[in-house]
Motif scaffolding. Structure first.
Motif, mmCIF file in Angstrom:
data_model
loop_
_atom_site.group_PDB
_atom_site.id
_atom_site.type_symbol
_atom_site.label_atom_id
_atom_site.label_comp_id
_atom_site.label_asym_id
_atom_site.label_seq_id
_atom_site.Cartn_x
_atom_site.Cartn_y
_atom_site.Cartn_z
ATOM 1 N N GLU A 60 16.473 -18.308 -76.719
ATOM 2 C CA GLU A 60 15.818 -18.181 -75.413
ATOM 3 C C GLU A 60 16.849 -17.912 -74.319
ATOM 4 O O GLU A 60 16.589 -17.140 -73.387
ATOM 5 N N ILE A 74 11.779 -26.786 -76.404
ATOM 6 C CA ILE A 74 10.910 -25.830 -77.088
ATOM 7 C C ILE A 74 9.850 -26.597 -77.867
ATOM 8 O O ILE A 74 10.143 -27.581 -78.530
ATOM 9 N N LEU A 84 9.184 -24.647 -72.912
ATOM 10 C CA LEU A 84 8.799 -23.326 -73.404
ATOM 11 C C LEU A 84 8.048 -23.468 -74.713
ATOM 12 O O LEU A 84 8.387 -24.309 -75.555
ATOM 13 N N GLY A 113 7.904 -21.152 -77.086
ATOM 14 C CA GLY A 113 8.687 -20.555 -78.161
ATOM 15 C C GLY A 113 8.234 -19.146 -78.476
ATOM 16 O O GLY A 113 7.089 -18.777 -78.217
ATOM 17 N N THR A 114 9.133 -18.361 -79.046
ATOM 18 C CA THR A 114 8.882 -16.940 -79.300
ATOM 19 C C THR A 114 9.262 -16.626 -80.739
ATOM 20 O O THR A 114 10.425 -16.357 -81.044
ATOM 21 N N TYR A 163 13.044 -15.399 -82.683
ATOM 22 C CA TYR A 163 13.762 -16.265 -83.614
ATOM 23 C C TYR A 163 13.939 -15.577 -84.968
ATOM 24 O O TYR A 163 15.001 -15.655 -85.587
ATOM 25 N N ARG A 196 3.553 -15.925 -79.152
ATOM 26 C CA ARG A 196 4.411 -17.049 -78.827
ATOM 27 C C ARG A 196 3.590 -18.337 -78.680
ATOM 28 O O ARG A 196 4.095 -19.441 -78.782
#
Length: 391
Positions: A18, A32, A72, A74-75, A79, A384
């Protein structure tokens, strides 16, 4: 010949990814794992840990400890991208390695000392990963996986430790028993109740005492405390499935919402299949009701990565699963029986459909996965929001 096992772990991996995407997050307490109080912490920065935040903690508690933290969801795509990049760097350098998680690797350097010098090779590999990925990574090098993993933990953040042959016990002795990989919260509490806090105490205990308390695991704990571990590095192979889930902030019976989320998740997964040149032959849909009863249903299909073949099947599986008028807590999709895709021309029914997907994928490559979505998924949050992560 002594074994030489290298362990490498990307430091606070999700947070580091991130920060590569947003440099303003550097030095900030980043957590996260979601923005709703129902989630749990998947990863957090060292700055957040100073407030007592740790992985597995409920987001609600984390917010109490660290209200000024940056939370956040998360994405997953980011990752996966960086994990793949690091994996490829290791694959290009090392003949035998094990990928034990998205951010953790074991590497067998046994016998390579006479050609390169294993300490130098490990250090240069770490520097290469840092330079080419921009991610911090720590390493431990020793005779076996257990000692190397513990050494990596002691090396963090962003450093390296070498434990030479013959000093494993003295290296481990002063450390907390919590550092032993197989010692979780329950085992740690049991050891504390016995008055055991440091690894040296286990080293000096008769193994029979540990067997009496922990059964067959007692001997394994004793062996690891003494730096004994003959487990091999298992060569890495590509995963055979990919999946995504979403836990709703509020349990729901909104059929339009549920179908929209499933369609959006299906689109994202089929796009990922095509990007990885993969095909799937088995689709599974998962539903978890508000009373936590969980049901799954799967169907096998000819190998494909096409939206028009997969998404209608996802909706059919959902329709056959959702038989109770009870609120839904979680939904998920899994693609399994994955194989390499071969020639793209074979993926779809006709050239026009192939050209359509190629055009859609180019748009997504350039402008992101949200650039092209089906109308039913427009109001649904992006990928996400769907995935739950561990790391």
């Amino acid at each position: 010949m002594n074994r030489s096992i290298l362990h490498m772990d990307l430091d606070t991996f999700f947070v580091s990814c991130e920060r590569l995407m947003d440099s303003k997050l550097a030095g900030k307490p980043v957590i996260i794992g979601g923005t709703s109080d129902r989630g749990v912490v998947s990863s957090c920065s060292y700055e957040a840990r100073m407030f007592g935040v740790h992985s597995g903690m409920p987001i609600r508690m984390a917010k109490q400890l660290c209200p000024e933290g940056i939370y956040l969801r998360g994405t997953s795509g980011i990752y996966t991208k960086y994990s793949t990049l690091v994996t490829d760097i290791i694959r290009d350098t090392i003949p035998v390695f094990e990928k034990s998680s998205i951010d953790e690797f074991y590497i067998d350097l046994t016998g390579m000392d006479r050609f390169f010098g294993n300490v130098k090779l490990a250090s240069e590999l770490r520097k290469k990963i840092i330079n080419e990925s921009g991610l911090p990574i720590s390493l431990g090098l020793s005779l076996n996986k257990t000692v190397s993993k513990i050494a990596t933990g002691e090396a963090k953040p962003n450093n390296e430790i070498v434990v030479n042959a013959g000093v494993e016990k003295s290296f481990l002795a002063p450390l907390s028993v919590r550092k032993i990989p197989m010692v979780g919260e329950k085992t740690y509490k049991s050891l504390r109740d016995l008055g055991v806090k440091k690894i040296v105490t286990i080293q000096e205990m008769p193994v029979d005492i540990l067997n009496g308390v922990f059964g067959k695991n007692g001997k394994e704990i004793w062996k690891k405390a003494n730096g004994i571990d003959n487990s091999p590095v298992v060569p890495y192979s590509e995963r055979k499935s990919m999946s995504v889930e979403r836990t709703f902030d509020k349990d729901t019976t909104d059929d339009y919402l549920l179908k929209g989320v499933l369609m959006a998740m299906g689109e994202q997964l089929t796009y990922d299949l095509r990007k990885k040149n993969k095909l799937t032959a088995c689709i599974t849909v998962k539903l978890r009701y508000s009373d936590f009863q969980t049901f799954t249903k799967q169907a096998k299909i000819p190998y494909t990565a096409a939206d028009h073949a997969i998404i209608p099947l996802i909706l059919d599986l959902y329709k056959s699963l959702y038989t109770r008028r009870v609120r839904i807590r979680l939904i998920g999709i899994r693609f399994s029986h994955l194989v390499e895709g071969g020639h793209q021309i074979n993926l779809f029914e006709d050239i026009k459909m192939l050209q359509l997907y190629q055009a859609m994928d180019k748009m997504k490559d350039r402008y992101g996965k949200k650039a092209v979505v089906k109308a039913a998924g427009i109001d649904v949050r992006t990928m996400r929001d769907f995935s739950s992560f561990k790391g």
